[in-house]
Motif scaffolding. Sequence first.
Motif, short mmCIF file in Angstrom:
data_model
loop_
_atom_site.label_atom_id
_atom_site.label_comp_id
_atom_site.label_asym_id
_atom_site.label_seq_id
_atom_site.Cartn_x
_atom_site.Cartn_y
_atom_site.Cartn_z
N PHE A 522 0.82 -1.21 0.00
CA PHE A 522 0.00 0.00 0.00
C PHE A 522 0.86 1.27 0.00
O PHE A 522 0.40 2.33 0.43
CB PHE A 522 -0.92 0.01 1.22
N LEU A 525 -0.54 4.73 -2.77
CA LEU A 525 -1.99 4.73 -2.90
C LEU A 525 -2.51 5.86 -3.79
O LEU A 525 -3.63 5.78 -4.30
CB LEU A 525 -2.64 4.83 -1.52
N SER A 571 0.92 0.63 10.68
CA SER A 571 0.70 1.16 9.35
C SER A 571 1.39 2.52 9.31
O SER A 571 0.95 3.46 9.98
CB SER A 571 -0.80 1.31 9.09
N GLU A 602 -6.33 8.76 6.00
CA GLU A 602 -7.04 7.77 5.18
C GLU A 602 -6.08 6.71 4.66
O GLU A 602 -6.42 5.53 4.58
CB GLU A 602 -7.76 8.48 4.02
N ASN A 603 -4.88 7.14 4.29
CA ASN A 603 -3.86 6.16 3.90
C ASN A 603 -3.51 5.24 5.06
O ASN A 603 -3.40 4.02 4.91
CB ASN A 603 -2.61 6.87 3.39
N GLU A 606 -6.16 2.59 5.50
CA GLU A 606 -6.07 1.47 4.55
C GLU A 606 -5.01 0.47 5.00
O GLU A 606 -5.17 -0.74 4.84
CB GLU A 606 -5.74 2.01 3.15
N ARG A 664 -14.05 1.31 9.11
CA ARG A 664 -14.01 2.42 8.14
C ARG A 664 -14.95 3.54 8.55
O ARG A 664 -14.63 4.73 8.41
CB ARG A 664 -14.41 1.91 6.75
#
Length: 742
Positions: A522, A525, A571, A602-603, A606, A664
């Motif tokens: 990821f 993105l 992350s 938001e990244n 994910e 989410r």
Amino acid sequence: MAEPLTAPVPVTLPPPPPTDFMTADQWETLWAILDGVLPSIAPASAVTDKDTQIAIPDDEFNGLIDKVRSSLDGAPSRDEIAEFLAFRPSEHPAFRQDCIRGLGISPARAKLAGVLGTLGTHAGSLLLTGYWSPITQQPTNAREAIIKSWTTSRLSTFRALAKSMVALAGKANSTTNPYLHKISGYPDVPKDWKPAEGYDYVFLQVPPAAAGKEDDVHEITTDVVIVGSGPGGGVCAKNLAEAGHEVLVVDKGYHFHPTYLPMPQSAGLEYLFDHSGAYVSEDTSISMTSGSCWGGGGSVNWSVCFKLQDYVRKEWADEGLPLFASAEFDECMDRVWDFIGAGSEAIRHNFSNNKLLDGCKKLGWHAGVAPQNTANKEHYCGHCHLGCGLGEKMGPAQAWLPAAAEAGADFMEGFTVEKVLFDEDGVTAIGVQGSWLSRDEQGGLHKGIGDRTQRKVVIKAKKVILSAGTFWSPVILMKSGVENPQLGRNLHLHPVNFLMAVNRQEIRPWEGGIITSWSGEFENLDGKGHGVKLEPLCMMPYMAFSLQSWSSGLDTKLFTMRYRHINNFISLARDRDSGRVFVDPETGEPRIEYSPSDFDRENNLEGVIGLAKIAYVGGATEIRAHIYGLPPFIPNASEQAKHVQDKDPEFTDAAFGKWLQHLRTLGNKPPVSAFGSAHQMGTCRMSASNESGVVDERGSVWGKKNLYVADSSVFPSASGVNPMVTVMSIADWISRGVSKEL
């Protein structure tokens, strides 16, 4: 003949700071809140004080103990579990001292004191808790209910307050709880520890001022003064000393031989890290850790070595910095890579790293091995965050600085630089001014200034190189009168979110290399190089449990007991958007204004979803994202077993898909969500013009002479990879240029 060491040499903590920044009533209100976060829990038949303990019916309590014992390998005894649940941290002196240390240096302490003062009144209590009587007059179960109400409040102010209180309690409990080691099996001393060799440094000492002349300044002269002994300063010192120049490296931190390492958590946070282990942003959205000892971040990082990726190099070159697309920069990276012994041949992955690799394989995702700077030694050590007792991590203190010393460089520990000095023209740097604080007569650091020598020192030099890090280099320049609208801005932090997974078997997550695997699935993105990398996380107790979300005291204690079965992942975003560093007007220290933007968070999210899928296909029995209001996901083992290679479990397990959708929907919006950072970059950014940055391609400060910056603060944007190798490569380039000028 001295007995051989069987454990690291202990270090003594200094006394906690004065508590007069809050009133006695405000402190009692704080302890009452923290009592609600981590309450004493006991079976109803054993409760002796209903006001200070939360009672659970005996049958239910015994059932909980049975459940805990059946889920753990080598489970503690029933009595040990009961003792752990009954323990009341808020009454424990060491717990309180840890909180005092943290709050004593917090720039938000006055704001917190105001909130606590309001809570101490009837009207304020009614407004903030729903109770007319202040929280200090409430029983423990009511205190816990108040924290619960804050975590689910529609007002983000209350949710952020709850997060801060939970983090304060979690960190203090993780470092001071007398039952944690017994209940979890976590040792302060790694298995098979033995004393390692380290370089025998000699540090310059300054004589005390003569009686009646305490303001006299001690003066030192050298060719080059380097401020900071971390990855940037270490490389500069070696290159310049070996080129025949007179070099003096100074650092406000102190050296600790490998025989002192790794330290216990409380001591390590005090002596190896800046700001007692953590800075917190102005809006409390992100907690940042930064090394502050001899060797800087290179002494406490996790050995990960990544070269700057090609798409980032192109981005920087396209901004008018052709260095980054050049063969010369390739040579800098290769020199660094070889000298620190970076490689992956000897790596042995621990459970967490294997789970990341295996999970990515099952999902059909990218995964790779993270090279280590350990000279092709296995380095199966999960304690390096608190110092490398094996002496195998080829950081500045083990590699660059010893080489500099052999070439004639001099060193000063305990020297805090206050400002750069300029000639009469106001342009030409001629040295630095600061304050030196010695060790005490026994070599310790815990005694007050009255037992140590403190002296104003001026170091005159032909060249000044700041390698003080992304927080301190801009602050030193600001305090030196350097004016540049970009100074302190463009702060990038690689913000991270967390995900925990519980496993059926005991994994002892504090053992083995911390990050030896990663996934770049990821990492791009937006098509412009912004996204996240997925990595395991260091599993020191305070790192594991300080930033987790909270739903109740019982849940927190039960989850902590499963520590030996838990692994943690991050992350890590290559952040597009940035913040700034500015000077605290009272202390002169850095303060940080940064909140992860909607784009970057938001990244991050994910990546958290990706980590949840890795944990799911890896057979985790419970998955927890550190997001308030999100319950843990308990997979159905039979559904997990149905996973098909390269299939996305979000769409094959309806319950898991529903949980991910809930994740989410909740999102991870600051300041309520838990963000952390161990990488800081950009506040003295390198640029093609003085309008867009602070230093030019040579590392020279725009508008000044003989003044350079060589650390992660010169990154034009976020590197996207663990920054050590990039810092060293840029410092290699800058220091070779300085040598040519000399």
